[in-house]
Design a protein around this motif. Structure first.
Motif, PDB file in Angstrom:
ATOM      1  N   LYS A 271       0.807  -1.203   0.000  1.00  0.00           N
ATOM      2  CA  LYS A 271       0.000   0.000   0.000  1.00  0.00           C
ATOM      3  C   LYS A 271       0.852   1.270   0.000  1.00  0.00           C
ATOM      4  CE  LYS A 271      -3.850  -2.123   2.409  1.00  0.00           C
ATOM      5  NZ  LYS A 271      -4.727  -2.059   3.564  1.00  0.00           N
TER       6      LYS A 271
ATOM      7  N   SER B  87       0.232   3.842  -2.952  1.00  0.00           N
ATOM      8  CA  SER B  87      -1.065   4.504  -2.974  1.00  0.00           C
ATOM      9  C   SER B  87      -1.241   5.427  -1.770  1.00  0.00           C
ATOM     10  CB  SER B  87      -2.188   3.483  -3.042  1.00  0.00           C
ATOM     11  OG  SER B  87      -2.105   2.592  -1.943  1.00  0.00           O
TER      12      SER B  87
ATOM     13  N   THR C 247      -4.422   3.765   9.714  1.00  0.00           N
ATOM     14  CA  THR C 247      -5.551   2.940  10.164  1.00  0.00           C
ATOM     15  C   THR C 247      -6.847   3.353   9.488  1.00  0.00           C
ATOM     16  OG1 THR C 247      -6.077   4.368  12.042  1.00  0.00           O
ATOM     17  CG2 THR C 247      -4.478   2.592  12.417  1.00  0.00           C
ATOM     18  N   LYS C 248      -6.889   4.538   8.906  1.00  0.00           N
ATOM     19  CA  LYS C 248      -8.091   5.077   8.256  1.00  0.00           C
ATOM     20  C   LYS C 248      -7.924   5.193   6.748  1.00  0.00           C
ATOM     21  CE  LYS C 248     -10.218   6.142  12.132  1.00  0.00           C
ATOM     22  NZ  LYS C 248     -11.467   5.575  12.535  1.00  0.00           N
ATOM     23  N   GLU C 249      -7.094   4.353   6.149  1.00  0.00           N
ATOM     24  CA  GLU C 249      -6.790   4.490   4.728  1.00  0.00           C
ATOM     25  C   GLU C 249      -8.030   4.366   3.847  1.00  0.00           C
ATOM     26  OE1 GLU C 249      -3.733   2.827   1.321  1.00  0.00           O
ATOM     27  OE2 GLU C 249      -3.558   2.085   3.364  1.00  0.00           O
ATOM     28  N   ASN C 250      -8.933   3.447   4.166  1.00  0.00           N
ATOM     29  CA  ASN C 250     -10.151   3.296   3.358  1.00  0.00           C
ATOM     30  C   ASN C 250     -11.010   4.552   3.420  1.00  0.00           C
ATOM     31  OD1 ASN C 250      -9.457   0.722   2.551  1.00  0.00           O
ATOM     32  ND2 ASN C 250     -10.507  -0.247   4.271  1.00  0.00           N
ATOM     33  N   GLU C 251     -11.138   5.126   4.595  1.00  0.00           N
ATOM     34  CA  GLU C 251     -11.899   6.363   4.747  1.00  0.00           C
ATOM     35  C   GLU C 251     -11.190   7.517   4.035  1.00  0.00           C
ATOM     36  OE1 GLU C 251     -13.416   9.260   8.365  1.00  0.00           O
ATOM     37  OE2 GLU C 251     -12.870   7.196   8.816  1.00  0.00           O
TER      38      GLU C 251
ATOM     39  N   ARG D 224      -9.509   7.448   1.316  1.00  0.00           N
ATOM     40  CA  ARG D 224      -9.745   7.385  -0.137  1.00  0.00           C
ATOM     41  C   ARG D 224     -11.123   7.928  -0.532  1.00  0.00           C
ATOM     42  NH1 ARG D 224      -5.682   4.684  -2.037  1.00  0.00           N
ATOM     43  NH2 ARG D 224      -4.641   3.142  -0.777  1.00  0.00           N
ATOM     44  N   LYS D 225     -12.056   7.921   0.396  1.00  0.00           N
ATOM     45  CA  LYS D 225     -13.426   8.359   0.096  1.00  0.00           C
ATOM     46  C   LYS D 225     -13.631   9.860   0.290  1.00  0.00           C
ATOM     47  CE  LYS D 225     -15.209   3.878   1.500  1.00  0.00           C
ATOM     48  NZ  LYS D 225     -15.963   3.143   2.504  1.00  0.00           N
TER      49      LYS D 225
END
Length: 184
Positions: A13, A16, A55-59, A61-62
């Protein structure tokens, strides 16, 4: 940054995450330095933020407006760390601003006095007011942007900024023509 990412073992990761964060790193460090007043504390704050962001990588990206969101996260981490430090008053840090004041690095005596006066006046402000003045008057964020970053209503920000500037006026005797401004 790559050292921090490799520490967490995020090789896949890394590209990205770094691509998302890298454009904002210098600005994040600059604001962290303004919050904390020392390079060491700013680096610690930024490292804590990066650990949180991993820890908040998905958030991450949004998020549509990444810069204000990152500034909000930085501000929240600063407040959390500041409160934690306040609860532990017996611990003294070697880079504490009482030991190594920010203004001691300047060579020019006049600049020293000006910076000392500004630094002292900024320390008279509350942490929220100091952050607001730094982000608005130094970094140039607009009040609507700051309302989003700090999650505070616009009217509250305006009145807080007014009170902060009033406090600064009481503690700063310098006039604009007396300031020795450096242009880089």
């Amino acid at each position: 940054m790559s050292q921090i990412l490799s520490f967490f073992g995020m090789k896949e990761k890394e590209q990205s995450f770094e691509a998302l964060i890298h454009p904002h790193m210098s600005n994040l460090f600059k604001v962290a330095y303004q919050y904390t007043g020392t390079k060491h504390d700013a680096e610690d704050l930024l490292q804590d933020l990066l650990e949180f962001l991993l820890t908040k990588e998905n958030e991450l990206r949004k998020v549509e407006k990444l810069k204000p969101w990152l500034m909000r996260c930085l501000y929240n981490r600063f407040v959390d760390l500041y409160r934690k430090k306040q609860r532990q008053p017996n611990l003294e840090d070697i880079d504490d601003d009482k030991v190594q004041p920010l203004f001691r690095y300047f060579d020019n005596h006049q600049q020293d006095e000006q910076n000392k006066e500004i630094y002292t006046a900024m320390n008279k402000l509350s942490q929220d007011q100091r952050a607001l003045v730094a982000l608005h008057d130094i970094d140039g964020y607009t009040l609507p942007e700051l309302s989003e970053i700090m999650d505070v209503p616009l009217g509250t920000l305006k009145s807080s900024l007014h009170r902060a500037r009033k406090t600064l006026k009481q503690h700063i005797t310098l006039q604009p023509y007396e300031l020795n401004v450096r242009h880089y």
